[in-house]
Scaffold this motif. Structure first.
Motif, PDB file in Angstrom:
ATOM      1  N   GLN A  70       0.808  -1.208   0.000  1.00  0.00           N
ATOM      2  CA  GLN A  70       0.000   0.000   0.000  1.00  0.00           C
ATOM      3  C   GLN A  70       0.848   1.266   0.000  1.00  0.00           C
ATOM      4  N   SER A  71       2.004   1.219   0.617  1.00  0.00           N
ATOM      5  CA  SER A  71       2.865   2.410   0.625  1.00  0.00           C
ATOM      6  C   SER A  71       3.395   2.703  -0.775  1.00  0.00           C
ATOM      7  N   TYR A  72       3.726   1.643  -1.545  1.00  0.00           N
ATOM      8  CA  TYR A  72       4.209   1.874  -2.909  1.00  0.00           C
ATOM      9  C   TYR A  72       3.073   2.339  -3.815  1.00  0.00           C
ATOM     10  N   MET A  73       1.873   1.787  -3.628  1.00  0.00           N
ATOM     11  CA  MET A  73       0.740   2.233  -4.434  1.00  0.00           C
ATOM     12  C   MET A  73       0.456   3.708  -4.208  1.00  0.00           C
ATOM     13  N   ALA A  74       0.663   4.167  -2.976  1.00  0.00           N
ATOM     14  CA  ALA A  74       0.446   5.584  -2.676  1.00  0.00           C
ATOM     15  C   ALA A  74       1.439   6.465  -3.422  1.00  0.00           C
ATOM     16  N   GLU A  75       2.634   5.944  -3.715  1.00  0.00           N
ATOM     17  CA  GLU A  75       3.633   6.707  -4.458  1.00  0.00           C
ATOM     18  C   GLU A  75       3.339   6.722  -5.952  1.00  0.00           C
ATOM     19  N   CYS A  76       2.613   5.719  -6.436  1.00  0.00           N
ATOM     20  CA  CYS A  76       2.304   5.635  -7.857  1.00  0.00           C
ATOM     21  C   CYS A  76       1.120   6.527  -8.213  1.00  0.00           C
ATOM     22  N   LYS A  81      -9.339   4.976  -6.287  1.00  0.00           N
ATOM     23  CA  LYS A  81     -10.776   4.780  -6.145  1.00  0.00           C
ATOM     24  C   LYS A  81     -11.286   3.796  -7.197  1.00  0.00           C
ATOM     25  N   LYS A  82     -10.865   4.014  -8.444  1.00  0.00           N
ATOM     26  CA  LYS A  82     -11.276   3.099  -9.510  1.00  0.00           C
ATOM     27  C   LYS A  82     -10.638   1.732  -9.310  1.00  0.00           C
ATOM     28  N   SER A 132       6.188   4.264 -13.555  1.00  0.00           N
ATOM     29  CA  SER A 132       5.330   4.356 -14.742  1.00  0.00           C
ATOM     30  C   SER A 132       5.086   2.980 -15.344  1.00  0.00           C
ATOM     31  N   MET A 133       6.126   2.156 -15.380  1.00  0.00           N
ATOM     32  CA  MET A 133       5.975   0.802 -15.917  1.00  0.00           C
ATOM     33  C   MET A 133       5.113  -0.068 -14.995  1.00  0.00           C
ATOM     34  N   VAL A 134       5.274   0.107 -13.696  1.00  0.00           N
ATOM     35  CA  VAL A 134       4.449  -0.643 -12.745  1.00  0.00           C
ATOM     36  C   VAL A 134       2.980  -0.265 -12.914  1.00  0.00           C
ATOM     37  N   GLU A 135       2.712   1.021 -13.068  1.00  0.00           N
ATOM     38  CA  GLU A 135       1.334   1.483 -13.283  1.00  0.00           C
ATOM     39  C   GLU A 135       0.748   0.844 -14.546  1.00  0.00           C
ATOM     40  N   ALA A 136       1.511   0.862 -15.644  1.00  0.00           N
ATOM     41  CA  ALA A 136       1.034   0.299 -16.908  1.00  0.00           C
ATOM     42  C   ALA A 136       0.769  -1.201 -16.774  1.00  0.00           C
TER      43      ALA A 136
END
Length: 216
Positions: A70-76, A81-82, A132-136
């Motif tokens: 969750q801490s890394y997701m907060a940085e991305c 919400k979606k 950016s790659m993790v998000e994609a």
């Protein structure tokens, strides 16, 4: 999965099997993941792979694992919400079998992500490139799930589709208001149906009660 004791994962975990098969319990449900299968494990899931069995031999299971705490997701730059709405929609299915084209596309994306992690880990904008790659990659995995769910819905009757529409709207409302701990009647009123009907369709579509979903 080399897990000797049950554990709770406070992260989103994507598991993509490229060869062999493996079995594990997630929240008391047994899942088997095999070649070209993609599995998503939402946050706070209890995983028990202590009785895990693999095909052929111990070295036959191969795949990719992407784990986002969750801490890394907060940085991305993820639309959290979606993301929550989609996770609650797909969590009951848990696993899908990809076509060769889909598996190849996901393998290519994961390979590029791995290459970027190795190449940019110490560069000036390395963290930004990797995020950016993790998000994609995350959005690709979720999109594959939604495509498979949509295809499956297209095969079902209108009555079933209507029930699943109510279920989907309930999940969306729940993902937006779960912290408020509203009642079953409150959610039913939002959908303009009776609480009894809401309870019935949620159980029929998902196999879980409304209260189960609220607790999850």
């Amino acid at each position: 999965l080399l897990i000797e004791d049950p554990l709770r994962v406070d992260a989103i975990l994507f598991l993509f099997c490229t060869h062999g098969s493996s079995r594990a319990m997630c929240n008391q449900r047994e899942f088997t993941i095999e070649s070209n299968s993609l599995m998503v494990i939402p946050p706070r899931t209890i995983i028990d792979a202590s009785t895990n069995t693999r095909s052929h031999d111990e070295s036959s299971f191969e795949g990719w694992v992407l784990m986002l705490d969750q801490s890394y997701m907060a940085e991305c730059n993820l639309n959290l919400k979606k993301l929550m709405q989609v996770m609650m929609t797909i969590m009951e299915q848990g696993i899908i079998h990809l076509s060769d084209e889909e598996a190849g596309r996901l393998t290519g994306t994961l390979t590029v992500l791995q290459q970027h992690i190795r190449a940019f880990s110490n560069s000036e904008f390395g963290d930004e490139v990797i995020r950016s790659m993790v998000e994609a990659t995350t959005y690709l995995c979720l999109d594959l799930f939604m495509e498979h769910i949509a295809t499956e819905k297209g095969r079902k009757s209108h009555t079933t589709a209507r029930a699943e529409e109510y279920f989907r709207n309930f999940i969306q409302a729940l993902s937006e208001h779960y912290l408020e701990r509203q009642s079953v009647t409150w959610y039913a009123d939002r959908l303009c149906i009776s609480s009894r009907y809401l309870t019935t369709i949620v159980r029929r579509v998902s196999g879980l009660s409304v209260t189960d979903w609220m607790n999850r």
